[in-house]
Design a protein around this motif. Structure first.
Motif, short mmCIF file in Angstrom:
data_model
loop_
_atom_site.label_atom_id
_atom_site.label_comp_id
_atom_site.label_asym_id
_atom_site.label_seq_id
_atom_site.Cartn_x
_atom_site.Cartn_y
_atom_site.Cartn_z
N ILE A 155 84.36 27.90 -42.10
CA ILE A 155 85.07 26.62 -42.25
C ILE A 155 86.50 26.82 -42.73
O ILE A 155 86.78 27.58 -43.65
CB ILE A 155 84.30 25.71 -43.21
N LEU A 156 87.41 26.09 -42.07
CA LEU A 156 88.83 26.07 -42.39
C LEU A 156 89.21 24.68 -42.88
O LEU A 156 88.82 23.68 -42.29
CB LEU A 156 89.65 26.41 -41.14
N ALA A 157 89.98 24.63 -43.96
CA ALA A 157 90.54 23.37 -44.45
C ALA A 157 92.07 23.47 -44.39
O ALA A 157 92.63 24.52 -44.71
CB ALA A 157 90.08 23.07 -45.87
N VAL A 158 92.71 22.38 -44.00
CA VAL A 158 94.16 22.36 -43.84
C VAL A 158 94.76 21.23 -44.64
O VAL A 158 94.30 20.08 -44.55
CB VAL A 158 94.56 22.18 -42.36
N PHE B 121 82.16 27.36 -36.02
CA PHE B 121 83.38 27.12 -36.79
C PHE B 121 83.51 25.62 -37.03
O PHE B 121 82.99 24.80 -36.28
CB PHE B 121 84.62 27.60 -36.02
N ALA B 122 84.26 25.28 -38.08
CA ALA B 122 84.60 23.88 -38.33
C ALA B 122 85.97 23.82 -38.99
O ALA B 122 86.34 24.72 -39.76
CB ALA B 122 83.55 23.21 -39.21
N VAL B 123 86.72 22.75 -38.68
CA VAL B 123 88.07 22.59 -39.20
C VAL B 123 88.22 21.18 -39.75
O VAL B 123 87.92 20.20 -39.06
CB VAL B 123 89.14 22.81 -38.09
N PHE B 124 88.69 21.08 -40.99
CA PHE B 124 88.85 19.79 -41.65
C PHE B 124 90.26 19.67 -42.22
O PHE B 124 90.81 20.61 -42.76
CB PHE B 124 87.83 19.63 -42.78
N GLU B 125 90.80 18.47 -42.09
CA GLU B 125 92.12 18.15 -42.62
C GLU B 125 91.93 17.40 -43.94
O GLU B 125 91.14 16.46 -44.02
CB GLU B 125 92.88 17.29 -41.62
N MET C 94 83.59 18.97 -51.36
CA MET C 94 82.60 18.67 -50.32
C MET C 94 82.70 19.66 -49.16
O MET C 94 81.68 20.11 -48.63
CB MET C 94 82.82 17.24 -49.79
N VAL C 95 83.92 20.01 -48.76
CA VAL C 95 84.12 20.86 -47.59
C VAL C 95 83.77 22.32 -47.87
O VAL C 95 83.22 23.01 -47.03
CB VAL C 95 85.59 20.74 -47.10
N ARG C 96 84.12 22.83 -49.03
CA ARG C 96 83.87 24.23 -49.44
C ARG C 96 84.29 25.21 -48.34
O ARG C 96 83.48 25.93 -47.78
CB ARG C 96 82.41 24.43 -49.81
N ALA D 234 91.73 28.33 -46.48
CA ALA D 234 92.52 27.12 -46.72
C ALA D 234 93.98 27.38 -46.38
O ALA D 234 94.57 28.36 -46.86
CB ALA D 234 92.41 26.68 -48.18
N ILE D 235 94.55 26.53 -45.52
CA ILE D 235 95.96 26.60 -45.17
C ILE D 235 96.73 25.51 -45.91
O ILE D 235 96.31 24.36 -45.94
CB ILE D 235 96.17 26.39 -43.65
#
Length: 466
Positions: free
Chosen positions: A108-111, A160-164, A179-181, A185-186
């Protein structure tokens, strides 16, 4: 194509701690909080807001094909319908999001960042989806309801998953990232955006740095080495226990270093160094800012286990999200003009980037480069100076005419050289027909402003009859 099963009745009951009422043999293939867009098989969450209460639309949602409705009270006339009764529907949505995160093995990626979040998220989604099943948040679903909703929609089998993650006040990212964990992280950049809610830009940097608090053990922070708040963010990541940090930018020490970038009207050619390896690729959208953020995407893709060169090749198929650089041919006089729709939102840095992209456009014979700019909101006490500062970019990039809308943009109009000043109106509704009448064949017209300035009205007017 058979819809992916997201939730059955028992899974949703266990996730929320609720109780089932009515038929309980349902399966949900989607999750929705808007009764107007409910699709067959959706789990409808009846959120109660300040202006509307989703409980008033439960029956309509079920009639539209929703598999079940999550409620914290049973509305009149809904006895016997498939319901999941919880203590609070907002908490129920969050519980579904946490359960979806807990059951997946996805990387998982968070942006986050002051600008470029959505375009970076969309680039990441594109490149990762070429290498495995990928889930990502739609549009700008980046707030207290958008993030848990996006999580609740994530198929368990995602690779994969990507969240803003967005914010406009301190403390808002912390519960979202919890929540996203994410594994990566970008932070795209830190700029003077939402300044009306912060005393200093350093406070904005600290609010963005909250994203590090939710990184998984051995998680990776991807930081903009060119940003003047880089060291502050790096220290914050270290303080949060992040031991691996990767950087992107033009800086000589960046792990992904932009060496050269050529922007033409249709795409961007990038030549970069990723660590010690040279990499050349194209992005199907014009703009230096796209090139810069693509470096963050490639670093993140590698950290998530994707193949970087394959990811870079995929960027040639990138298209701009709605309102963030979409291009359209429109009727103008006896011919056509080109419309660049940047109307979704605006800040000083994104406004200047859009002007630079407009400068790379190629008008037709006798055509002009025209900027139609609305107010930039939430800039606090520096608002007038920041609006006026955009005039420097207009002059530097030799934009022919600037039309403006709104009381704040009057400061920009006053700062422009007289030969660049176009039409000024009190708001976008008043400006739209005037701009439409002024556009000539061969022109290239870029429209941009904060969401609250509603510059989409100008876009719509220009497209009417296109």
């Amino acid at each position: 194509m058979t819809p992916t099963l997201l939730w059955n009745a028992q899974e949703a009951r266990i996730a929320t701690g609720g109780r089932l009422s009515g038929p309980s043999d349902w399966n949900a293939s989607g999750v929705s909080i808007d009764s107007r867009s409910v699709a067959a098989g959706d789990l409808f969450i009846a959120l109660a807001g300040p202006n509307h209460d989703g409980h008033d639309y439960v029956k309509a949602a079920i009639e539209s094909g929703a598999a079940c409705a999550v409620v914290h009270k049973i509305p009149d006339g809904c006895d016997g319908l498939p319901l999941l009764v919880v203590a609070d529907t907002m908490k129920g949505l969050e519980d579904l999001g946490r359960a979806a995160r807990a059951r997946t093995d996805a990387r998982i990626l968070a942006v986050t960042g002051s600008v470029g979040k959505t375009s970076t998220k969309e680039m990441a989604a594109l490149v990762l989806s070429r290498q495995g099943a990928t889930h990502w948040s739609v549009g700008s679903f980046n707030n207290h309801w958008g993030v848990p909703l996006s999580l609740a929609r994530m198929p368990a089998a995602s690779k994969f998953a990507v969240f803003e993650l967005g914010m406009n006040h301190p403390g808002e990212i912390t519960p979202l990232v919890a929540m996203v964990r994410p594994h990566v992280a970008i932070v795209t950049t830190v700029e003077l955006v939402h300044a009306g809610h912060f005393a200093t830009i350093e406070e904005i940097a600290d609010a963005k740095a909250e994203i590090f608090s939710g990184l998984e053990p051995d998680g990776v922070a991807v930081l903009n080495r060119d940003n003047r708040h880089y060291r502050r963010l790096s220290r914050a990541a270290t303080a949060a226990g992040v031991t691996r940090q990767l950087t992107f930018g033009s800086h000589i020490d960046a792990d992904a270093r932009l060496l050269d970038c050529a922007v033409d009207p249709k795409e961007t050619a990038v030549f970069a160094l990723l660590r010690d390896g040279a990499l050349a690729y194209r992005i199907g959208v014009p703009g230096v800012h796209w090139a810069m953020n693509s470096l963050a995407v490639l670093l993140a893709a590698g950290a998530l286990g994707a193949e970087v060169e394959t990811a870079a090749r995929a960027l040639a198929d990138m298209t701009p999200p709605k309102g963030r650089g979409e291009r359209h041919l429109i009727k103008a006089g006896a011919g056509t003009a080109e419309l660049i729709d940047e109307s979704y939102n605006a800040s000083p840095v994104s406004m200047k980037a859009a002007i630079a992209t407009l400068a790379a456009a190629r008008p037709g014979k006798g055509g002009r480069r025209i900027a139609v700019l609305g107010d930039m909101l939430e800039l606090g006490e520096q608002s007038a100076a920041l609006h006026a500062g955009v005039a420097q970019a207009v002059t530097a990039w030799n934009i022919d005419v600037v039309h403006t809308a709104g009381p704040l943009s009057a400061a920009l109009r006053d700062a422009l050289p007289e030969d660049r000043r176009g039409i000024h109106a009190d708001d976008s509704a008043a400006l739209a027909p005037l701009v439409k009448a002024a556009v000539k064949a061969g022109d290239v017209v870029m429209v941009k402003g904060s969401a609250g300035s509603r510059m989409g009205r100008v876009v719509k007017a220009l497209q009417e009859g296109a």
